[in-house]
Enzyme design. Structure first.
Site, PDB file in Angstrom:
ATOM      1  N   GLU A 189      -6.320 -10.226   1.967  1.00 29.78           N
ATOM      2  CA  GLU A 189      -5.037 -10.251   1.845  1.00 29.78           C
ATOM      3  C   GLU A 189      -5.239  -9.015   2.446  1.00 29.78           C
ATOM      4  OE1 GLU A 189      -0.866  -8.645   0.063  1.00 29.78           O
ATOM      5  OE2 GLU A 189      -2.314  -8.891  -1.174  1.00 29.78           O
ATOM      6  N   GLU A 216      -7.549  -2.971   1.909  1.00 34.45           N
ATOM      7  CA  GLU A 216      -6.102  -1.714   2.107  1.00 34.45           C
ATOM      8  C   GLU A 216      -6.495  -0.867   3.056  1.00 34.45           C
ATOM      9  OE1 GLU A 216      -2.896  -1.191   1.596  1.00 34.45           O
ATOM     10  OE2 GLU A 216      -3.104   0.624   1.906  1.00 34.45           O
ATOM     11  N   ASP A 268       3.550  -4.056   7.374  1.00 33.83           N
ATOM     12  CA  ASP A 268       4.904  -2.563   8.287  1.00 33.83           C
ATOM     13  C   ASP A 268       4.896  -2.900   9.459  1.00 33.83           C
ATOM     14  OD1 ASP A 268       3.295  -0.570   5.759  1.00 33.83           O
ATOM     15  OD2 ASP A 268       1.899   0.441   7.303  1.00 33.83           O
ATOM     16  N   LYS A 278       8.599   1.138  16.528  1.00 33.96           N
ATOM     17  CA  LYS A 278       8.384   1.200  18.347  1.00 33.96           C
ATOM     18  C   LYS A 278       7.820   0.359  19.334  1.00 33.96           C
ATOM     19  CE  LYS A 278       9.425   6.682  17.399  1.00 33.96           C
ATOM     20  NZ  LYS A 278       8.973   7.216  16.848  1.00 33.96           N
ATOM     21  N   ASP A 311      10.823  -9.243   4.558  1.00 37.50           N
ATOM     22  CA  ASP A 311      11.993  -9.227   4.771  1.00 37.50           C
ATOM     23  C   ASP A 311      12.616  -9.197   5.921  1.00 37.50           C
ATOM     24  OD1 ASP A 311      11.721  -6.262   4.207  1.00 37.50           O
ATOM     25  OD2 ASP A 311      13.476  -5.835   3.136  1.00 37.50           O
ATOM     26  N   THR A 356       4.877 -10.140  -4.440  1.00 38.61           N
ATOM     27  CA  THR A 356       4.105  -8.638  -4.335  1.00 38.61           C
ATOM     28  C   THR A 356       4.850  -7.463  -4.879  1.00 38.61           C
ATOM     29  OG1 THR A 356       5.666  -8.380  -1.994  1.00 38.61           O
ATOM     30  CG2 THR A 356       3.802  -9.658  -2.113  1.00 38.61           C
ATOM     31  N   GLU A 357       4.877  -6.819  -4.703  1.00 38.08           N
ATOM     32  CA  GLU A 357       5.519  -5.269  -5.233  1.00 38.08           C
ATOM     33  C   GLU A 357       6.884  -5.071  -4.342  1.00 38.08           C
ATOM     34  OE1 GLU A 357       2.175  -4.730  -4.719  1.00 38.08           O
ATOM     35  OE2 GLU A 357       2.147  -3.942  -7.303  1.00 38.08           O
ATOM     36  N   TYR A 358       6.468  -4.901  -2.876  1.00 34.76           N
ATOM     37  CA  TYR A 358       7.846  -4.959  -2.001  1.00 34.76           C
ATOM     38  C   TYR A 358       9.025  -5.899  -1.947  1.00 34.76           C
ATOM     39  CZ  TYR A 358       5.525  -1.030   0.432  1.00 34.76           C
ATOM     40  OH  TYR A 358       5.780   0.530   0.997  1.00 34.76           O
ATOM     41  N   GLU A 359       8.630  -7.594  -2.175  1.00 43.08           N
ATOM     42  CA  GLU A 359       9.263  -8.974  -2.341  1.00 43.08           C
ATOM     43  C   GLU A 359      10.289  -8.058  -3.651  1.00 43.08           C
ATOM     44  OE1 GLU A 359       6.925 -12.397  -2.564  1.00 43.08           O
ATOM     45  OE2 GLU A 359       8.896 -13.127  -2.534  1.00 43.08           O
TER      46      GLU A 359
HETATM   47  N1  SAH Z   1       1.492  -6.446   1.235  1.00 43.72           N
HETATM   48  C1  SAH Z   1       2.100  -5.209  -0.543  1.00 43.72           C
HETATM   49  C2  SAH Z   1       2.153  -3.981   0.038  1.00 43.72           C
HETATM   50  C3  SAH Z   1       2.827  -3.770   1.680  1.00 43.72           C
HETATM   51  S1  SAH Z   1       2.675  -2.314   2.573  1.00 43.72           S
HETATM   52  C4  SAH Z   1       3.177  -6.072  -0.349  1.00 43.72           C
HETATM   53  O1  SAH Z   1       4.057  -6.688  -0.812  1.00 43.72           O
HETATM   54  O2  SAH Z   1       4.195  -5.576  -1.794  1.00 43.72           O
HETATM   55  C5  SAH Z   1       1.581  -2.313   3.774  1.00 43.72           C
HETATM   56  C6  SAH Z   1       0.516  -1.830   3.124  1.00 43.72           C
HETATM   57  O3  SAH Z   1      -0.126  -2.284   4.334  1.00 43.72           O
HETATM   58  C7  SAH Z   1       0.264  -0.621   2.632  1.00 43.72           C
HETATM   59  O4  SAH Z   1       0.000  -0.537   1.801  1.00 43.72           O
HETATM   60  C8  SAH Z   1      -0.420   0.441   3.501  1.00 43.72           C
HETATM   61  O5  SAH Z   1      -1.161   0.585   3.611  1.00 43.72           O
HETATM   62  C9  SAH Z   1      -1.471  -1.399   4.719  1.00 43.72           C
HETATM   63  N2  SAH Z   1      -1.841  -1.577   5.959  1.00 43.72           N
HETATM   64  C10 SAH Z   1      -1.365  -1.192   7.156  1.00 43.72           C
HETATM   65  N3  SAH Z   1      -1.955  -1.058   7.804  1.00 43.72           N
HETATM   66  C11 SAH Z   1      -2.791  -1.766   7.826  1.00 43.72           C
HETATM   67  C12 SAH Z   1      -4.521  -1.939   8.322  1.00 43.72           C
HETATM   68  N4  SAH Z   1      -4.573  -1.978   9.996  1.00 43.72           N
HETATM   69  N5  SAH Z   1      -5.395  -2.241   7.707  1.00 43.72           N
HETATM   70  C13 SAH Z   1      -5.681  -2.288   5.986  1.00 43.72           C
HETATM   71  N6  SAH Z   1      -4.748  -2.049   5.366  1.00 43.72           N
HETATM   72  C14 SAH Z   1      -2.970  -1.909   5.816  1.00 43.72           C
END
Ligand code: SAH
Length: 225
Positions: free
Chosen positions: A46, A71, A125, A129, A161, A200-203
């Site tokens: 992941e 991460e 993320d 932009k 989402d 997931t947490e965000y979900e």
């Molecule tokens: N997957 C989790 C968190 C989503 S937030 C969930 O669904 O709850 C997105 C996460 O991706 C953040 O913790 C951010 O630090 C990480 N992230 C963003 N760009 C990244 C990259 N290039 N390499 C590794 N992690 C990254």
């Protein structure tokens, strides 16, 4: 993910036996199975694991698959490490889950061709932009990296989402010749697709706010291998 700095997170991660230090990661390229110390098992990763709920659940549910959570930020990764410690304290010891604190830009330094069976992206993320488009994890720059490390027919699963990011991911996948095996704009409304879904947490957060969850599953073009 909004970052709350956690003092000492770096130190805590450096001391954790399940987090592979950055300087040792490239040496394990092509030999992750050996690092897990198991008979060959598929390796699923992941990218942008966040606090680790999703991958920790999968590792518990599927002992015959090895998982690596990637991460970028120590302050986030440390939460996944603590979640795992809490499980161990309750007697649940997982031998199929490791973590890398790294930027996904370096994926091909750390995984060999065809070493990864499946890649999960959850709530990546959005980088709205235009000039940041290259940083979007479901974008073409990353798809090319994923294609290099995935096994033939290995799948990429993406949940979000954010519709704009989702549509971007779809068009990038199509442009790059990936096949779309599954695409829904409302995962939770489809009992068949949602069966076995691990939130997931965000979900959890965004679906509780009423946002539909989009999901796609794709695979790279076959001719690369
Ligand atoms: N997957 C989790 C968190 C989503 S937030 C969930 O669904 O709850 C997105 C996460 O991706 C953040 O913790 C951010 O630090 C990480 N992230 C963003 N760009 C990244 C990259 N290039 N390499 C590794 N992690 C990254």
């Amino acid at each position: 993910m909004r970052l709350r700095n956690i003092p000492g997170a770096r130190k805590e991660i450096a001391a954790d036996r399940y987090v592979i230090p950055e300087d040792l990661q490239p040496a394990l390229k092509g030999n992750w199975v050996g690092r897990f110390g198991t008979n060959p098992r598929p390796l699923y990763i992941e990218i942008g694991m966040g606090k680790g709920k999703f991958l920790t659940s999968l590792a518990q549910q599927n002992p015959d698959i090895n998982y690596i959570g990637i991460e970028k930020y120590s302050s986030v990764l440390v939460r996944a490490v603590r979640l795992r410690e809490a499980l161990e304290a309750q007697g649940t010891v997982l031998d199929n889950l490791l973590y890398l604190r790294m930027d996904a830009e370096k994926l091909t330094d750390v995984f060999a061709p065809a070493e990864v069976g499946r890649i999960y992206l959850n709530f990546s993320d959005p980088w709205p932009k235009d000039r940041h488009a290259k940083r979007r994890l479901p974008g073409r720059t990353f798809l090319r990296r994923y294609r290099q490390i995935l096994v033939p027919d290995g799948q990429l699963e993406f949940k979000t989402d954010n519709r704009a990011l989702f549509n971007f991911a779809l068009s990038e996948a199509e442009e790059e010749g990936w096949r779309i095996d599954l695409c829904t704009y409302d995962l939770h409304a489809d009992p068949r697709l949602c069966a076995g879904n691990v939130m997931t947490e965000y979900e959890e957060r965004f679906s509780a706010q009423g946002n539909p969850i989009c999901k796609m599953v794709s695979r790279p073009p076959a001719d690369e291998h």
